[in-house]
Write a protein that holds these residues in place. Structure first.
Motif, PDB file in Angstrom:
ATOM      1  N   HIS A 384      14.353   1.675  26.000  1.00  0.00           N
ATOM      2  CA  HIS A 384      14.635   1.283  24.623  1.00  0.00           C
ATOM      3  C   HIS A 384      13.326   1.301  23.850  1.00  0.00           C
ATOM      4  CE1 HIS A 384      16.228  -0.743  21.123  1.00  0.00           C
ATOM      5  NE2 HIS A 384      17.429  -0.806  21.661  1.00  0.00           N
ATOM      6  N   ILE A 385      13.145   2.293  22.984  1.00  0.00           N
ATOM      7  CA  ILE A 385      11.873   2.506  22.320  1.00  0.00           C
ATOM      8  C   ILE A 385      11.516   1.352  21.382  1.00  0.00           C
ATOM      9  CG2 ILE A 385      12.908   3.848  20.416  1.00  0.00           C
ATOM     10  CD1 ILE A 385      10.390   5.629  20.504  1.00  0.00           C
ATOM     11  N   VAL A 386      12.502   0.758  20.726  1.00  0.00           N
ATOM     12  CA  VAL A 386      12.223  -0.353  19.813  1.00  0.00           C
ATOM     13  C   VAL A 386      11.742  -1.568  20.595  1.00  0.00           C
ATOM     14  CG1 VAL A 386      13.129  -1.823  17.992  1.00  0.00           C
ATOM     15  CG2 VAL A 386      13.972   0.528  18.230  1.00  0.00           C
ATOM     16  N   SER A 387      12.409  -1.850  21.701  1.00  0.00           N
ATOM     17  CA  SER A 387      12.002  -2.986  22.531  1.00  0.00           C
ATOM     18  C   SER A 387      10.602  -2.785  23.082  1.00  0.00           C
ATOM     19  CB  SER A 387      12.995  -3.171  23.680  1.00  0.00           C
ATOM     20  OG  SER A 387      12.564  -4.195  24.560  1.00  0.00           O
ATOM     21  N   ASP A 388      10.297  -1.577  23.552  1.00  0.00           N
ATOM     22  CA  ASP A 388       8.980  -1.328  24.141  1.00  0.00           C
ATOM     23  C   ASP A 388       7.853  -1.496  23.128  1.00  0.00           C
ATOM     24  OD1 ASP A 388       9.936  -0.928  26.641  1.00  0.00           O
ATOM     25  OD2 ASP A 388       9.613   1.235  26.706  1.00  0.00           O
ATOM     26  N   PHE A 389       8.078  -1.065  21.901  1.00  0.00           N
ATOM     27  CA  PHE A 389       7.002  -1.123  20.907  1.00  0.00           C
ATOM     28  C   PHE A 389       6.946  -2.444  20.148  1.00  0.00           C
ATOM     29  CE2 PHE A 389       6.900   3.783  20.449  1.00  0.00           C
ATOM     30  CZ  PHE A 389       6.028   3.853  21.531  1.00  0.00           C
ATOM     31  N   TYR A 390       8.069  -3.127  20.016  1.00  0.00           N
ATOM     32  CA  TYR A 390       8.096  -4.335  19.198  1.00  0.00           C
ATOM     33  C   TYR A 390       8.291  -5.626  19.995  1.00  0.00           C
ATOM     34  CZ  TYR A 390       8.208  -1.965  14.651  1.00  0.00           C
ATOM     35  OH  TYR A 390       7.881  -1.234  13.534  1.00  0.00           O
ATOM     36  N   PHE A 755      25.582  10.452  24.305  1.00  0.00           N
ATOM     37  CA  PHE A 755      24.357  10.967  23.703  1.00  0.00           C
ATOM     38  C   PHE A 755      23.379   9.803  23.595  1.00  0.00           C
ATOM     39  CE2 PHE A 755      27.244  14.286  22.672  1.00  0.00           C
ATOM     40  CZ  PHE A 755      26.483  15.435  22.477  1.00  0.00           C
ATOM     41  N   ILE A 756      22.288   9.897  24.363  1.00  0.00           N
ATOM     42  CA  ILE A 756      21.241   8.878  24.326  1.00  0.00           C
ATOM     43  C   ILE A 756      20.064   9.495  23.587  1.00  0.00           C
ATOM     44  CG2 ILE A 756      19.749   7.357  25.640  1.00  0.00           C
ATOM     45  CD1 ILE A 756      22.769   8.864  27.342  1.00  0.00           C
ATOM     46  N   ILE A 757      19.828   9.023  22.378  1.00  0.00           N
ATOM     47  CA  ILE A 757      18.871   9.651  21.469  1.00  0.00           C
ATOM     48  C   ILE A 757      17.739   8.673  21.178  1.00  0.00           C
ATOM     49  CG2 ILE A 757      18.565  10.783  19.233  1.00  0.00           C
ATOM     50  CD1 ILE A 757      21.655  11.147  19.204  1.00  0.00           C
ATOM     51  N   GLU A 758      16.517   9.128  21.389  1.00  0.00           N
ATOM     52  CA  GLU A 758      15.351   8.343  20.991  1.00  0.00           C
ATOM     53  C   GLU A 758      14.376   9.258  20.259  1.00  0.00           C
ATOM     54  OE1 GLU A 758      14.907   4.386  23.347  1.00  0.00           O
ATOM     55  OE2 GLU A 758      13.937   6.010  24.459  1.00  0.00           O
ATOM     56  N   GLY A 759      13.525   8.668  19.459  1.00  0.00           N
ATOM     57  CA  GLY A 759      12.579   9.490  18.721  1.00  0.00           C
ATOM     58  C   GLY A 759      11.652   8.659  17.867  1.00  0.00           C
ATOM     59  N   MET A 760      10.765   9.364  17.167  1.00  0.00           N
ATOM     60  CA  MET A 760       9.758   8.709  16.344  1.00  0.00           C
ATOM     61  C   MET A 760       9.443   9.594  15.144  1.00  0.00           C
ATOM     62  SD  MET A 760       6.043   7.284  17.604  1.00  0.00           S
ATOM     63  CE  MET A 760       5.507   8.884  18.236  1.00  0.00           C
ATOM     64  N   GLY A 761       9.598   9.033  13.961  1.00  0.00           N
ATOM     65  CA  GLY A 761       9.297   9.769  12.746  1.00  0.00           C
ATOM     66  C   GLY A 761       7.808   9.810  12.462  1.00  0.00           C
ATOM     67  N   ASP A 762       7.409  10.768  11.653  1.00  0.00           N
ATOM     68  CA  ASP A 762       6.001  10.857  11.271  1.00  0.00           C
ATOM     69  C   ASP A 762       5.546   9.615  10.519  1.00  0.00           C
ATOM     70  OD1 ASP A 762       6.142  13.314  12.426  1.00  0.00           O
ATOM     71  OD2 ASP A 762       5.614  14.471  10.637  1.00  0.00           O
ATOM     72  N   ASP A 763       6.497   8.889   9.907  1.00  0.00           N
ATOM     73  CA  ASP A 763       6.162   7.664   9.178  1.00  0.00           C
ATOM     74  C   ASP A 763       6.283   6.413  10.038  1.00  0.00           C
ATOM     75  OD1 ASP A 763       8.878   7.568   9.518  1.00  0.00           O
ATOM     76  OD2 ASP A 763       9.351   7.123   7.421  1.00  0.00           O
ATOM     77  N   GLY A 764       6.531   6.581  11.338  1.00  0.00           N
ATOM     78  CA  GLY A 764       6.650   5.448  12.242  1.00  0.00           C
ATOM     79  C   GLY A 764       8.065   4.961  12.453  1.00  0.00           C
ATOM     80  N   THR A 765       9.058   5.557  11.782  1.00  0.00           N
ATOM     81  CA  THR A 765      10.453   5.174  12.011  1.00  0.00           C
ATOM     82  C   THR A 765      10.824   5.424  13.469  1.00  0.00           C
ATOM     83  OG1 THR A 765      11.084   5.742   9.753  1.00  0.00           O
ATOM     84  CG2 THR A 765      12.856   5.589  11.366  1.00  0.00           C
ATOM     85  N   LEU A 766      11.426   4.419  14.103  1.00  0.00           N
ATOM     86  CA  LEU A 766      11.853   4.555  15.494  1.00  0.00           C
ATOM     87  C   LEU A 766      13.346   4.852  15.546  1.00  0.00           C
ATOM     88  CD1 LEU A 766       9.912   1.618  17.182  1.00  0.00           C
ATOM     89  CD2 LEU A 766       9.226   4.009  16.943  1.00  0.00           C
ATOM     90  N   ILE A 767      13.716   5.737  16.452  1.00  0.00           N
ATOM     91  CA  ILE A 767      15.107   6.156  16.605  1.00  0.00           C
ATOM     92  C   ILE A 767      15.602   5.716  17.969  1.00  0.00           C
ATOM     93  CG2 ILE A 767      16.685   8.128  16.675  1.00  0.00           C
ATOM     94  CD1 ILE A 767      14.509   9.671  15.045  1.00  0.00           C
ATOM     95  N   HIS A 768      16.702   4.992  17.979  1.00  0.00           N
ATOM     96  CA  HIS A 768      17.360   4.641  19.244  1.00  0.00           C
ATOM     97  C   HIS A 768      18.856   4.590  19.016  1.00  0.00           C
ATOM     98  CE1 HIS A 768      18.031   2.888  23.216  1.00  0.00           C
ATOM     99  NE2 HIS A 768      18.942   2.134  22.611  1.00  0.00           N
ATOM    100  N   SER A 769      19.573   5.368  19.796  1.00  0.00           N
ATOM    101  CA  SER A 769      21.026   5.395  19.666  1.00  0.00           C
ATOM    102  C   SER A 769      21.650   5.754  21.012  1.00  0.00           C
ATOM    103  CB  SER A 769      21.461   6.419  18.609  1.00  0.00           C
ATOM    104  OG  SER A 769      22.867   6.559  18.587  1.00  0.00           O
ATOM    105  N   VAL A 770      22.638   4.981  21.408  1.00  0.00           N
ATOM    106  CA  VAL A 770      23.454   5.284  22.582  1.00  0.00           C
ATOM    107  C   VAL A 770      24.897   5.309  22.109  1.00  0.00           C
ATOM    108  CG1 VAL A 770      24.130   4.579  24.908  1.00  0.00           C
ATOM    109  CG2 VAL A 770      21.795   4.141  24.109  1.00  0.00           C
ATOM    110  N   GLN A 771      25.475   6.503  22.058  1.00  0.00           N
ATOM    111  CA  GLN A 771      26.817   6.624  21.511  1.00  0.00           C
ATOM    112  C   GLN A 771      27.593   7.737  22.206  1.00  0.00           C
ATOM    113  OE1 GLN A 771      27.096   8.752  17.572  1.00  0.00           O
ATOM    114  NE2 GLN A 771      24.884   8.329  17.491  1.00  0.00           N
ATOM    115  N   GLN A 772      28.899   7.617  22.147  1.00  0.00           N
ATOM    116  CA  GLN A 772      29.761   8.672  22.665  1.00  0.00           C
ATOM    117  C   GLN A 772      30.240   9.556  21.521  1.00  0.00           C
ATOM    118  OE1 GLN A 772      32.933   7.017  25.120  1.00  0.00           O
ATOM    119  NE2 GLN A 772      31.674   7.297  26.933  1.00  0.00           N
ATOM    120  N   ALA A 773      30.369  10.846  21.808  1.00  0.00           N
ATOM    121  CA  ALA A 773      30.871  11.802  20.827  1.00  0.00           C
ATOM    122  C   ALA A 773      31.818  12.758  21.542  1.00  0.00           C
ATOM    123  CB  ALA A 773      29.731  12.570  20.175  1.00  0.00           C
ATOM    124  N   SER A 774      32.782  13.268  20.792  1.00  0.00           N
ATOM    125  CA  SER A 774      33.799  14.135  21.372  1.00  0.00           C
ATOM    126  C   SER A 774      33.805  15.497  20.698  1.00  0.00           C
ATOM    127  CB  SER A 774      35.188  13.493  21.243  1.00  0.00           C
ATOM    128  OG  SER A 774      35.239  12.260  21.937  1.00  0.00           O
TER     129      SER A 774
END
Length: 778
Positions: A384-390, A755-774
């Motif tokens: 969890h990227i948000v938990s790790d950094f914050y 879909f387990i999605i994590e990421g980091m924006g150039d402005d520091g925005t953190l991305i974390h999402s765990v969701q199902q898609a069909s």
């Protein structure tokens, strides 16, 4: 009451000094420590449970801990795969670009099953007592082992801890007590507890699903305390409580608009210290607010506007007026966190493939990583990227299900989060390490490989560095009396050598004549370890029959036809004891190092601190104690050498390799040893067929080439094995432009996927999402 707020623009002299205003001293110490850059690393793994033969995909995100922005200055990242004894199994040097690096660890049939972890760190982190490196656990399963055998028969054993708020329970002063109940796997359980004073029950408390709760207590130094949690199979008891006769405790509470910090004490302390000034400091790693509080009453309240505090973690510390640190309390402000929680995922089927479109509202440019798993998967990554950094940076111990603290915004979550900080947060940071005098910084901030070239003789030549895969060419101009030169920003990849040319005034090139030195030249020693809790396999996997993968399809797609002299080849085969493999240009480019080549041949490889050791799993290649013998290497029929001498060996110049696994050939008077004979010719390199204008120098430590993640091929995509443990796709570095990203992956008959999605924006925005898609039905 005075309020001091300091933003970081100057570096001041440290420590609480005599004759100096103590508040100013506190600010000075903070400024000195906070001016030093500090990196924080998060690892996103593609899943948590693997089977032999799978690639372990991972992406590392690196931020500047003060600014919470991508660490653009970080270039060298060291990543290690550790076994259950924390021994290094494999290690890689990765190039970080815009705070992101991605790669894979390969497993094969000889990889032992068990608990592993991946650790990532930088050289700069070695300067800190509590470096913010990353370490993520994982499990590798053996398909030949029945799943029932992997479940522990031992019963869950629990430990109960009782912790006073701020670290102090003072006689006669109401204090909030944190309670935390964990089993040997680090997992909590919902339960009820009782408080006994001198054998009489005086209170009860509740623990949430994570085994965490709190209750109020009026400590009595003359009494004995016992805390009891009754479970269905056992009683868990914590006896005793450390109660101070005199002292000051802290209590933190909040309303909609304010945060209240209450310094509380008893009559005995007021008799000695009434009117004495105490200092309360609130910091967020970047800014500090300092308050003076006069101890005049049993309760001394400090009210602070919530909107004046930084989003994320705020560390509240309190001191005597002489600078004696008394305790800490963490407060987390959730409003204002820069998080993108729920990107939209759109799937459309196109024959035997799926096209994926991702929509990230509010993000213009970012890097992301995406793991796609079957909809019934029980191997979802726990990162969890948000938990790790914050959050977890400031806590002691592991966090059970960190997503719960960020997915909802309600009072219950706020209470649960505050109880987590109460029980796990108050001992994590040592004040002296955070604000005390800074020791000498011994380890450099690395920007690639530093090359120092000592001239063999005085030279009036300039030197030309030839370009590499990740290194631009450059001209080094020397003064007349200069006897050496050095440069940073050199990023050689595996198989590359340093190519330098000397140039006279007319621009004519000739081979350089220097003695080069490289720094770093080997993997740095980094012994920081977070002890992993035992990896608990989900109960839903008990009925799953593990399977082998379908290996009929080769992973390499590079097929190059080359003319081969069959007579020569046959003659070499006839005279050899072992199996011969001839290389063509495709092979020389495909195998980036000897490690990759031998791993493909089912060798077991240990790589630690820059040393390579190779073993082959065969009963005839063992010593008298049935331990595998280390392989030896013979280069162009010269003296045998060990694998540690092959770091950075250039695979692009190989003619052919002989693998003698018979065990009958004696080496150093010892039989049963795997022998690898390598025959090479520098003129064979597909990258440069001639070196008459430059000199090649072997580089002892190089960066990994970008690696392709190979998704296993399964025999049956409808089996429980695939549904519960399978992999559909992994995108290690997916670019987001104008809030959009897309990729294509095979369609394997699964219409609903995780879909387990994590990421980091150039402005520091953190991305974390765990969701199902069909899949969208066209």
């Amino acid at each position: 009451m005075k309020t001091y707020q300091v933003l970081l623009f100057i570096l001041l002299i440290p420590v609480f000094g005599s004759g100096q205003n103590q508040v100013d001293s506190l600010i000075n110490n903070f400024n000195e420590r906070s001016q030093i850059p500090e990196e924080n690393i998060h690892l996103h793994l593609n899943k948590s449970i693997y089977v032999k033969g799978e690639d372990i995909g991972y992406t590392a995100y690196v931020i500047d801990q003060r600014t919470k922005q991508p660490s653009l200055a970080t270039r060298n990242l060291y990543v290690q795969l550790l076994d259950d004894s924390y021994e290094v199994v494999d290690e890689k040097l990765l190039l970080v670009e815009n705070g992101v690096a991605t790669h894979v660890f390969e497993t094969n049939g000889s990889t032992p099953a068990g608990d592993y972890s991946i650790k990532a760190f930088t050289n700069w982190m070695r300067n800190f007592d509590q470096p913010l490196y990353a370490q993520e656990p994982l499990r590798i399963l053996d398909p030949s082992v029945n799943m029932d055998e992997l479940y522990e028969s031992e019963e869950r054993t629990f430990t109960l801890s009782i912790l006073p708020e701020g670290g102090h329970a003072v006689d006669g002063v109401f204090v909030k007590m944190g309670a935390i109940l964990k089993d040997q796997y680090g997992n909590g359980i919902a339960a009820s507890g009782k408080v006994f004073k001198n054998g009489e029950e005086i209170s009860v408390f509740q623990l949430d699903d994570n085994g965490i709760g709190s209750f109020m207590l009026l400590p009595d130094a003359e009494s004995d305390y016992k805390f009891l949690v009754e479970l269905s199979e056992q009683e868990v008891v914590k006896s005793g409580l450390n109660i101070e006769d005199k002292g000051v405790s802290v209590a933190v509470a909040e309303s909609h608009s304010k945060v209240y910090i209450n310094l509380k004490t008893n009559n005995e302390t007021l008799e000695d210290r009434s009117g004495e000034e105490f200092v309360v400091a609130i910091n967020d790693h970047k800014n500090i607010k300092v308050f003076k509080v006069s101890l005049k009453n049993h309760e001394n309240l400090l009210a602070i506007k919530r909107d004046s505090l930084t989003a994320g973690m705020n560390q509240i510390s309190y001191f005597t007026h002489r600078g004696l640190h008394l305790g800490d309390r963490l407060y987390f402000k959730r409003e204002g966190l820069n998080i993108n929680k729920e990107p939209k995922v759109f799937l459309s089927r196109q024959l035997d493939s799926l096209h994926i479109n991702l929509d990230f509202k509010g993000i213009s440019k970012a890097s992301s990583s995406v793991s796609v798993l079957p909809g019934q998967s029980k191997a979802l990554p726990q990162n969890h990227i948000v938990s790790d950094f914050y959050l977890s940076t400031y806590l002691k111990g592991n966090i059970q299900d960190p997503s719960q603290y960020f997915e909802k915004n309600d009072r219950a979550v706020e209470v649960a989060l505050d109880n987590l900080l109460l029980t796990q947060g108050w001992t994590m940071h040592d004040w002296n390490n955070t604000f005390g005098p800074v020791d000498t910084l011994r380890y450099n901030w690395e920007d690639g490989i530093m090359v120092t070239a000592n001239l063999k003789s005085k030279s009036k030549s300039d030197f030309l560095l030839l370009p590499g895969r990740f290194t631009d060419s450059k001209i080094i101009t020397l003064d007349n009396e200069q006897k050496k030169f050095s440069f940073n920003g050199y990023f050689p990849t595996t198989g590359e050598s340093l190519k330098l040319s000397a140039q006279n005034k007319r621009g004519k090139s000739k081979p350089a004549k220097i003695y080069p030195q490289f720094n770093p030249s080997k993997f740095p020693f980094f012994d920081n370890i977070r002890e992993n809790l035992s990896f608990k396999i989900p109960d839903e996997l008990k009925s799953v029959q593990l399977e082998l993968f379908d290996e009929t399809e080769t992973l390499s797609t590079v097929i190059v036809e080359a003319e081969v002299n069959e007579d020569r080849n046959q003659r070499i085969r006839n005279s050899a004891r072992g199996r011969i493999e001839f290389f063509n240009d495709a092979d020389r480019m495909r195998y980036i190092n000897i490690e990759q080549y031998l791993r493909n041949k089912n060798f077991r490889i240990n790589r630690s601190n820059g040393t390579l050791r190779f073993f082959y799993p065969s009963a005839r290649l063992t010593d008298s104690n049935n331990q595998p013998n280390e392989a030896v290497f013979v280069l162009n029929d010269q003296m045998p050498i060990s694998g540690e001498n092959l770091q950075g060996f250039d695979m692009s110049i190989i003619d052919y390799i002989e693998l003698d696994l018979s065990g009958s050939t004696s080496v150093f008077g010892k039989s049963g040893v795997p022998i690898i004979k390598i025959y090479f010719d520098p003129n064979l390199s597909p990258y440069s067929k001639s070196s008459k204008f430059f000199t090649d120098y072997i580089v002892p430590l190089t960066f990994e080439m970008p690696a392709k993640f190979y998704t296993p091929t399964y025999f049956d995509y409808s089996s429980n094995f695939f549904k519960k443990l399978g992999v559909i796709d992994w995108q290690g570095k997916l670019k987001i432009e104008n809030g959009k990203a897309e990729f294509t992956m095979p369609y394997v008959g699964q219409d609903t996927m995780w879909f387990i999605i994590e990421g980091m924006g150039d402005d520091g925005t953190l991305i974390h999402s765990v969701q199902q898609a069909s899949v969208t039905k066209d």
